[in-house]
Design a protein around this motif. Structure first.
Motif, PDB file in Angstrom:
ATOM      1  N   HIS A   3      36.703  39.633  45.014  1.00 12.47           N
ATOM      2  CA  HIS A   3      38.117  39.973  44.909  1.00 12.47           C
ATOM      3  C   HIS A   3      38.409  40.648  43.574  1.00 12.47           C
ATOM      4  CE1 HIS A   3      39.555  38.058  48.533  1.00 12.47           C
ATOM      5  NE2 HIS A   3      38.785  37.030  48.255  1.00 12.47           N
ATOM      6  N   ALA A   4      37.849  40.075  42.500  1.00 11.90           N
ATOM      7  CA  ALA A   4      38.136  40.590  41.161  1.00 11.90           C
ATOM      8  C   ALA A   4      37.073  40.088  40.192  1.00 11.90           C
ATOM      9  CB  ALA A   4      39.516  40.139  40.704  1.00 11.90           C
ATOM     10  N   THR A   5      37.038  40.715  39.024  1.00 14.20           N
ATOM     11  CA  THR A   5      36.128  40.332  37.961  1.00 14.20           C
ATOM     12  C   THR A   5      36.941  40.126  36.696  1.00 14.20           C
ATOM     13  OG1 THR A   5      34.403  41.697  38.971  1.00 14.20           O
ATOM     14  CG2 THR A   5      34.073  41.052  36.679  1.00 14.20           C
ATOM     15  N   LEU A   6      36.633  39.068  35.948  1.00 10.88           N
ATOM     16  CA  LEU A   6      37.247  38.847  34.643  1.00 10.88           C
ATOM     17  C   LEU A   6      36.268  39.304  33.578  1.00 10.88           C
ATOM     18  CD1 LEU A   6      38.860  35.316  34.941  1.00 10.88           C
ATOM     19  CD2 LEU A   6      40.007  37.518  34.914  1.00 10.88           C
ATOM     20  N   VAL A   7      36.757  40.093  32.635  1.00 10.12           N
ATOM     21  CA  VAL A   7      35.928  40.641  31.566  1.00 10.12           C
ATOM     22  C   VAL A   7      36.530  40.216  30.227  1.00 10.12           C
ATOM     23  CG1 VAL A   7      35.018  42.747  30.530  1.00 10.12           C
ATOM     24  CG2 VAL A   7      35.366  42.637  33.008  1.00 10.12           C
ATOM     25  N   TRP A   8      35.721  39.567  29.372  1.00 11.27           N
ATOM     26  CA  TRP A   8      36.176  39.191  28.037  1.00 11.27           C
ATOM     27  C   TRP A   8      36.155  40.429  27.144  1.00 11.27           C
ATOM     28  CZ3 TRP A   8      38.768  35.619  25.643  1.00 11.27           C
ATOM     29  CH2 TRP A   8      38.748  35.580  24.255  1.00 11.27           C
ATOM     30  N   GLY A  16      40.578  37.822  21.121  1.00 13.80           N
ATOM     31  CA  GLY A  16      40.195  38.530  22.329  1.00 13.80           C
ATOM     32  C   GLY A  16      41.006  38.024  23.503  1.00 13.80           C
ATOM     33  N   GLY A  17      40.676  38.537  24.655  1.00  8.36           N
ATOM     34  CA  GLY A  17      41.366  38.119  25.859  1.00  8.36           C
ATOM     35  C   GLY A  17      40.641  38.658  27.067  1.00  8.36           C
ATOM     36  N   TYR A  18      41.107  38.241  28.230  1.00  3.11           N
ATOM     37  CA  TYR A  18      40.479  38.669  29.468  1.00  3.11           C
ATOM     38  C   TYR A  18      41.242  39.815  30.110  1.00  3.11           C
ATOM     39  CZ  TYR A  18      37.257  34.773  29.543  1.00  3.11           C
ATOM     40  OH  TYR A  18      36.249  33.914  29.241  1.00  3.11           O
ATOM     41  N   ARG A  19      40.478  40.704  30.713  1.00  2.00           N
ATOM     42  CA  ARG A  19      41.018  41.773  31.549  1.00  2.00           C
ATOM     43  C   ARG A  19      40.561  41.464  32.971  1.00  2.00           C
ATOM     44  NH1 ARG A  19      40.992  48.199  30.742  1.00  2.00           N
ATOM     45  NH2 ARG A  19      42.672  47.473  29.412  1.00  2.00           N
ATOM     46  N   ILE A  20      41.459  41.607  33.925  1.00  2.00           N
ATOM     47  CA  ILE A  20      41.099  41.441  35.325  1.00  2.00           C
ATOM     48  C   ILE A  20      40.878  42.828  35.910  1.00  2.00           C
ATOM     49  CG2 ILE A  20      43.497  41.387  36.183  1.00  2.00           C
ATOM     50  CD1 ILE A  20      42.446  39.195  38.170  1.00  2.00           C
ATOM     51  N   VAL A  21      39.792  42.973  36.665  1.00  2.00           N
ATOM     52  CA  VAL A  21      39.424  44.248  37.280  1.00  2.00           C
ATOM     53  C   VAL A  21      39.323  44.014  38.779  1.00  2.00           C
ATOM     54  CG1 VAL A  21      37.685  46.076  37.389  1.00  2.00           C
ATOM     55  CG2 VAL A  21      38.126  44.898  35.219  1.00  2.00           C
ATOM     56  N   ASP A  22      40.009  44.832  39.556  1.00  2.00           N
ATOM     57  CA  ASP A  22      39.969  44.709  41.009  1.00  2.00           C
ATOM     58  C   ASP A  22      38.560  44.970  41.507  1.00  2.00           C
ATOM     59  OD1 ASP A  22      40.770  44.550  43.712  1.00  2.00           O
ATOM     60  OD2 ASP A  22      41.103  46.714  43.787  1.00  2.00           O
ATOM     61  N   GLY A  23      38.047  44.066  42.338  1.00  2.00           N
ATOM     62  CA  GLY A  23      36.735  44.247  42.944  1.00  2.00           C
ATOM     63  C   GLY A  23      35.599  43.884  42.018  1.00  2.00           C
ATOM     64  N   SER A  24      34.465  44.499  42.256  1.00  2.00           N
ATOM     65  CA  SER A  24      33.253  44.200  41.494  1.00  2.00           C
ATOM     66  C   SER A  24      33.099  45.173  40.322  1.00  2.00           C
ATOM     67  CB  SER A  24      32.029  44.313  42.403  1.00  2.00           C
ATOM     68  OG  SER A  24      31.823  45.662  42.776  1.00  2.00           O
ATOM     69  N   ASP A  45      44.971  43.875  31.242  1.00  2.00           N
ATOM     70  CA  ASP A  45      44.750  42.797  30.286  1.00  2.00           C
ATOM     71  C   ASP A  45      45.701  41.668  30.637  1.00  2.00           C
ATOM     72  OD1 ASP A  45      42.825  44.223  28.902  1.00  2.00           O
ATOM     73  OD2 ASP A  45      44.253  45.052  27.471  1.00  2.00           O
ATOM     74  N   LEU A  46      45.153  40.453  30.729  1.00  2.00           N
ATOM     75  CA  LEU A  46      45.962  39.319  31.146  1.00  2.00           C
ATOM     76  C   LEU A  46      46.712  38.703  29.970  1.00  2.00           C
ATOM     77  CD1 LEU A  46      43.504  37.629  33.645  1.00  2.00           C
ATOM     78  CD2 LEU A  46      45.560  38.958  34.170  1.00  2.00           C
TER      79      LEU A  46
END
Length: 82
Positions: A3-8, A16-24, A45-46
């Motif tokens: 569904h999504a990937t979280l990237v630090w 820092g913080g997490y960014r959510i990316v749709d899909g893989s 960015d969340l």
């Protein structure tokens, strides 16, 4: 299917913080997309208390918690919310 990937994302000041990316991360989008606070995004960015919807009945709230709230957690797991 992802569904999504979280990237630090680290900042030069050590925060820092997490960014959510749709899909893989390979670029394959999810079927329903990702909605954050009722807006559809490919990536974002969340922020503390963002409401995320992946699809019908699949929702979550993103919270930034203080490290002190979890004294047994690994030291780098939580960041202080400003």
């Amino acid at each position: 299917k992802q569904h999504a990937t979280l990237v630090w994302r680290s900042q030069p000041d050590g925060s820092g913080g997490y960014r959510i990316v749709d899909g893989s991360l390979s670029g394959e989008a999810s079927r329903n997309g990702v909605m954050v606070n009722s807006v559809k995004y490919k990536s974002r960015d969340l922020q503390h208390e963002d409401q995320i919807v992946f699809g019908p009945g699949v929702k979550l709230v993103y919270l930034v918690l203080a490290r002190e709230a979890f004294p047994t957690a690994p030291p780098d797991l939580f960041r202080k919310h400003r």
